[in-house]
Scaffold this motif. Structure first.
Motif, PDB file in Angstrom:
ATOM      1  N   GLN A   1      14.052   2.499  -0.418  1.00  0.00           N
ATOM      2  CA  GLN A   1      15.006   1.399  -0.269  1.00  0.00           C
ATOM      3  C   GLN A   1      14.470   0.346   0.702  1.00  0.00           C
ATOM      4  O   GLN A   1      14.545  -0.864   0.429  1.00  0.00           O
ATOM      5  N   LEU A   2      13.913   0.785   1.825  1.00  0.00           N
ATOM      6  CA  LEU A   2      13.371  -0.160   2.793  1.00  0.00           C
ATOM      7  C   LEU A   2      12.117  -0.846   2.258  1.00  0.00           C
ATOM      8  O   LEU A   2      11.902  -2.045   2.488  1.00  0.00           O
ATOM      9  N   PHE A   3      11.278  -0.100   1.535  1.00  0.00           N
ATOM     10  CA  PHE A   3      10.063  -0.690   0.976  1.00  0.00           C
ATOM     11  C   PHE A   3      10.414  -1.748  -0.070  1.00  0.00           C
ATOM     12  O   PHE A   3       9.849  -2.847  -0.066  1.00  0.00           O
ATOM     13  N   ASP A   4      11.344  -1.426  -0.973  1.00  0.00           N
ATOM     14  CA  ASP A   4      11.732  -2.389  -2.002  1.00  0.00           C
ATOM     15  C   ASP A   4      12.365  -3.630  -1.373  1.00  0.00           C
ATOM     16  O   ASP A   4      12.128  -4.754  -1.833  1.00  0.00           O
ATOM     17  N   LEU A   5      13.179  -3.433  -0.313  1.00  0.00           N
ATOM     18  CA  LEU A   5      13.776  -4.573   0.376  1.00  0.00           C
ATOM     19  C   LEU A   5      12.698  -5.450   0.999  1.00  0.00           C
ATOM     20  O   LEU A   5      12.753  -6.681   0.909  1.00  0.00           O
ATOM     21  N   SER A   6      11.702  -4.829   1.625  1.00  0.00           N
ATOM     22  CA  SER A   6      10.612  -5.582   2.256  1.00  0.00           C
ATOM     23  C   SER A   6       9.832  -6.384   1.218  1.00  0.00           C
ATOM     24  O   SER A   6       9.475  -7.547   1.445  1.00  0.00           O
ATOM     25  N   CYS A   7       9.556  -5.756   0.062  1.00  0.00           N
ATOM     26  CA  CYS A   7       8.833  -6.452  -1.007  1.00  0.00           C
ATOM     27  C   CYS A   7       9.648  -7.630  -1.529  1.00  0.00           C
ATOM     28  O   CYS A   7       9.119  -8.728  -1.768  1.00  0.00           O
ATOM     29  N   GLN A   8      10.943  -7.419  -1.688  1.00  0.00           N
ATOM     30  CA  GLN A   8      11.814  -8.482  -2.191  1.00  0.00           C
ATOM     31  C   GLN A   8      11.839  -9.665  -1.228  1.00  0.00           C
ATOM     32  O   GLN A   8      11.756 -10.828  -1.646  1.00  0.00           O
ATOM     33  N   MET A   9      11.934  -9.373   0.073  1.00  0.00           N
ATOM     34  CA  MET A   9      12.020 -10.448   1.057  1.00  0.00           C
ATOM     35  C   MET A   9      10.701 -11.192   1.219  1.00  0.00           C
ATOM     36  O   MET A   9      10.683 -12.366   1.599  1.00  0.00           O
ATOM     37  N   SER A  10       9.584 -10.520   0.931  1.00  0.00           N
ATOM     38  CA  SER A  10       8.277 -11.178   1.048  1.00  0.00           C
ATOM     39  C   SER A  10       7.810 -11.778  -0.272  1.00  0.00           C
ATOM     40  O   SER A  10       6.751 -12.410  -0.329  1.00  0.00           O
ATOM     41  N   GLY A  11       8.599 -11.561  -1.339  1.00  0.00           N
ATOM     42  CA  GLY A  11       8.211 -12.086  -2.645  1.00  0.00           C
ATOM     43  C   GLY A  11       7.093 -11.312  -3.313  1.00  0.00           C
ATOM     44  O   GLY A  11       6.434 -11.826  -4.222  1.00  0.00           O
ATOM     45  N   SER A  12       6.873 -10.068  -2.885  1.00  0.00           N
ATOM     46  CA  SER A  12       5.800  -9.252  -3.459  1.00  0.00           C
ATOM     47  C   SER A  12       6.345  -8.385  -4.585  1.00  0.00           C
ATOM     48  O   SER A  12       7.440  -7.832  -4.480  1.00  0.00           O
ATOM     49  N   ILE A  13       5.591  -8.282  -5.657  1.00  0.00           N
ATOM     50  CA  ILE A  13       5.935  -7.398  -6.763  1.00  0.00           C
ATOM     51  C   ILE A  13       4.886  -6.293  -6.819  1.00  0.00           C
ATOM     52  O   ILE A  13       3.716  -6.547  -7.119  1.00  0.00           O
ATOM     53  N   ILE A  14       5.303  -5.083  -6.485  1.00  0.00           N
ATOM     54  CA  ILE A  14       4.359  -3.964  -6.403  1.00  0.00           C
ATOM     55  C   ILE A  14       4.871  -2.822  -7.265  1.00  0.00           C
ATOM     56  O   ILE A  14       5.983  -2.333  -7.069  1.00  0.00           O
ATOM     57  N   GLU A  15       4.065  -2.403  -8.229  1.00  0.00           N
ATOM     58  CA  GLU A  15       4.426  -1.312  -9.122  1.00  0.00           C
ATOM     59  C   GLU A  15       3.674  -0.043  -8.716  1.00  0.00           C
ATOM     60  O   GLU A  15       2.444  -0.043  -8.685  1.00  0.00           O
ATOM     61  N   PRO A  16       4.379   1.022  -8.387  1.00  0.00           N
ATOM     62  CA  PRO A  16       3.684   2.277  -8.043  1.00  0.00           C
ATOM     63  C   PRO A  16       3.061   2.912  -9.277  1.00  0.00           C
ATOM     64  O   PRO A  16       3.548   2.742 -10.403  1.00  0.00           O
ATOM     65  N   VAL A  17       1.979   3.651  -9.063  1.00  0.00           N
ATOM     66  CA  VAL A  17       1.369   4.396 -10.166  1.00  0.00           C
ATOM     67  C   VAL A  17       2.025   5.762 -10.318  1.00  0.00           C
ATOM     68  O   VAL A  17       1.877   6.418 -11.346  1.00  0.00           O
ATOM     69  N   LEU A  18       2.734   6.203  -9.279  1.00  0.00           N
ATOM     70  CA  LEU A  18       3.420   7.486  -9.324  1.00  0.00           C
ATOM     71  C   LEU A  18       4.712   7.383  -8.516  1.00  0.00           C
ATOM     72  O   LEU A  18       4.696   6.918  -7.379  1.00  0.00           O
ATOM     73  N   THR A  19       5.816   7.815  -9.101  1.00  0.00           N
ATOM     74  CA  THR A  19       7.062   7.991  -8.354  1.00  0.00           C
ATOM     75  C   THR A  19       7.509   9.439  -8.521  1.00  0.00           C
ATOM     76  O   THR A  19       7.355  10.022  -9.593  1.00  0.00           O
ATOM     77  N   CYS A  20       8.057   9.993  -7.457  1.00  0.00           N
ATOM     78  CA  CYS A  20       8.456  11.401  -7.491  1.00  0.00           C
ATOM     79  C   CYS A  20       9.466  11.650  -6.377  1.00  0.00           C
ATOM     80  O   CYS A  20       9.380  11.027  -5.316  1.00  0.00           O
ATOM     81  N   ASP A  21      10.410  12.567  -6.606  1.00  0.00           N
ATOM     82  CA  ASP A  21      11.398  12.889  -5.579  1.00  0.00           C
ATOM     83  C   ASP A  21      10.955  14.057  -4.699  1.00  0.00           C
ATOM     84  O   ASP A  21      11.737  14.581  -3.916  1.00  0.00           O
TER      85      ASP A  21
ATOM     86  N   TRP B   1      -3.800  -1.391  -4.933  1.00  0.00           N
ATOM     87  CA  TRP B   1      -4.206  -0.001  -4.716  1.00  0.00           C
ATOM     88  C   TRP B   1      -3.210   0.946  -5.399  1.00  0.00           C
ATOM     89  O   TRP B   1      -2.035   0.608  -5.563  1.00  0.00           O
ATOM     90  N   PRO B   2      -3.663   2.142  -5.781  1.00  0.00           N
ATOM     91  CA  PRO B   2      -2.742   3.118  -6.389  1.00  0.00           C
ATOM     92  C   PRO B   2      -1.679   3.549  -5.371  1.00  0.00           C
ATOM     93  O   PRO B   2      -2.006   4.178  -4.369  1.00  0.00           O
ATOM     94  N   LEU B   3      -0.453   3.189  -5.645  1.00  0.00           N
ATOM     95  CA  LEU B   3       0.631   3.453  -4.701  1.00  0.00           C
ATOM     96  C   LEU B   3       1.513   4.579  -5.240  1.00  0.00           C
ATOM     97  O   LEU B   3       1.976   4.530  -6.380  1.00  0.00           O
ATOM     98  N   ALA B   4       1.737   5.607  -4.414  1.00  0.00           N
ATOM     99  CA  ALA B   4       2.603   6.741  -4.779  1.00  0.00           C
ATOM    100  C   ALA B   4       3.858   6.668  -3.926  1.00  0.00           C
ATOM    101  O   ALA B   4       3.784   6.748  -2.695  1.00  0.00           O
ATOM    102  N   LEU B   5       5.013   6.520  -4.577  1.00  0.00           N
ATOM    103  CA  LEU B   5       6.259   6.273  -3.839  1.00  0.00           C
ATOM    104  C   LEU B   5       7.336   7.284  -4.199  1.00  0.00           C
ATOM    105  O   LEU B   5       7.381   7.785  -5.324  1.00  0.00           O
ATOM    106  N   PRO B   6       8.238   7.556  -3.256  1.00  0.00           N
ATOM    107  CA  PRO B   6       9.398   8.392  -3.575  1.00  0.00           C
ATOM    108  C   PRO B   6      10.375   7.633  -4.466  1.00  0.00           C
ATOM    109  O   PRO B   6      10.239   6.423  -4.686  1.00  0.00           O
ATOM    110  N   GLU B   7      11.384   8.349  -4.964  1.00  0.00           N
ATOM    111  CA  GLU B   7      12.380   7.744  -5.845  1.00  0.00           C
ATOM    112  C   GLU B   7      13.226   6.725  -5.084  1.00  0.00           C
ATOM    113  O   GLU B   7      13.260   6.691  -3.857  1.00  0.00           O
TER     114      GLU B   7
END
Length: 300
Positions: A201-221, A188-194
């Motif tokens: 930080q918590l989302f990336d850690l969760s993805c790393q621990m579950s072995g998931s690779i998820i690329e956001p379609v939009l990042t913004c601060d 799904w189109p995922l929009a994430l903060p920087e």
């Protein structure tokens, strides 16, 4: 009450050059330069690095500036107390917070508080978590609100509340009414903060621990940009805390839901102030108001 050396030092530190400070102070650059040189002679080390385009504080200059600003704040409290301004009359409260808290929560709470206390004025600085903590330690704000993953040194935490990271999506989204596996979010189109935010930080850690690779379609601060992207993209998903949206999600046809991932629950919303600093009556009243309101939001 300030010596000219200190006044000129702070002006150059803020403006970044002798010429800019000269324009602000209506004082000749040569006079400012002499006073700063005199101050550096008294301190015994250079306080600025001189460059062709301006002047930047050295490490010693940063330390000196921080202590000068703390002294000035102490002086303000002393003068206020002497003049009997500790009562909630005219008062100015400086707040620092991270981006998500400025989206909806703080503007609403400031408006509610001022409805009952119109003599209190506010300034709100929105910045990164690292900068918020530095502003509290340096005494550059009276209080701070930020999402935190760990205790901060030299900061007094008035209160804290669990602030798990939640998914935000349209009520009509295919994932809205069933349990979600983290790996499913990748389609799904995922929009994430920087990446400098606790959410990311918590989302990336969760993805790393579950072995998931998820690329956001939009990042913004800026959470407002993420939110409005979500509103105009029915299949999109973003992340935030329930403190960030309050009741706004339902109004815009959105829902907030948990992923059930433990790592996404490991942060708190902290109400912070300067450790050991005297507080005005207005600040104490506002801290009590914030604590009560945030308890209510957390319970809800």
């Amino acid at each position: 009450m300030l010596s000219s050396e200190i006044r000129y030092f702070l002006a150059v530190a803020a403006a970044g050059s002798l010429s800019a400070a000269s324009e602000q102070l209506f004082v000749a650059t040569s006079a400012i330069s002499r006073q700063i040189q005199r101050l550096e002679a008294q301190v015994g080390v250079p306080l600025f690095r001189r460059h062709a385009r301006g002047m930047v504080l050295t490490e010693a200059g940063e330390i000196f500036a921080r202590h000068v600003r703390k002294s000035l704040l102490d002086m303000e409290y002393a003068v206020a107390e002497i003049k009997g301004l500790q009562a909630v009359r005219r008062a100015h409260i400086r707040i620092a917070c991270t981006d998500g808290l400025a989206f909806s929560l703080l503007p609403r709470l400031l408006a509610d508080f001022r409805a009952e206390n119109p003599a209190v004025h506010f300034s709100l600085k929105v910045t990164s978590s690292q900068s918020v903590a530095e502003q509290v330690r340096a005494g550059e704000c009276d209080l701070a609100l930020q999402f935190s993953l760990h205790p901060e040194r030299d900061v007094e935490v008035i209160a804290s509340w669990p602030a798990p990271v939640l998914l935000v999506m349209h009520q009509t989204h295919p994932l809205a009414n069933r349990p979600i596996n983290l790996a499913e979010l990748g389609v799904w189109p995922l929009a994430l903060p920087e990446q400098n935010t606790t959410v990311r930080q918590l989302f990336d850690l969760s993805c790393q621990m579950s072995g998931s690779i998820i690329e956001p379609v939009l990042t913004c601060d800026n959470f407002s940009a993420l939110y409005h992207f979500l509103r105009h993209t029915p299949q999109a998903i973003t992340l935030c805390s329930h403190f960030t949206l309050l009741c706004g999600a339902e109004t815009d046809g959105l829902i907030m839901k948990s992923t059930g991932v433990d790592q996404l629950s490991q942060r708190t919303l902290q109400l912070q102030t300067v450790a050991g600093r005297p507080r005005s009556a207005a600040l104490n009243l506002f801290l009590s108001f914030l604590t009560s309101q945030l308890e209510s939001v957390s319970a809800r």
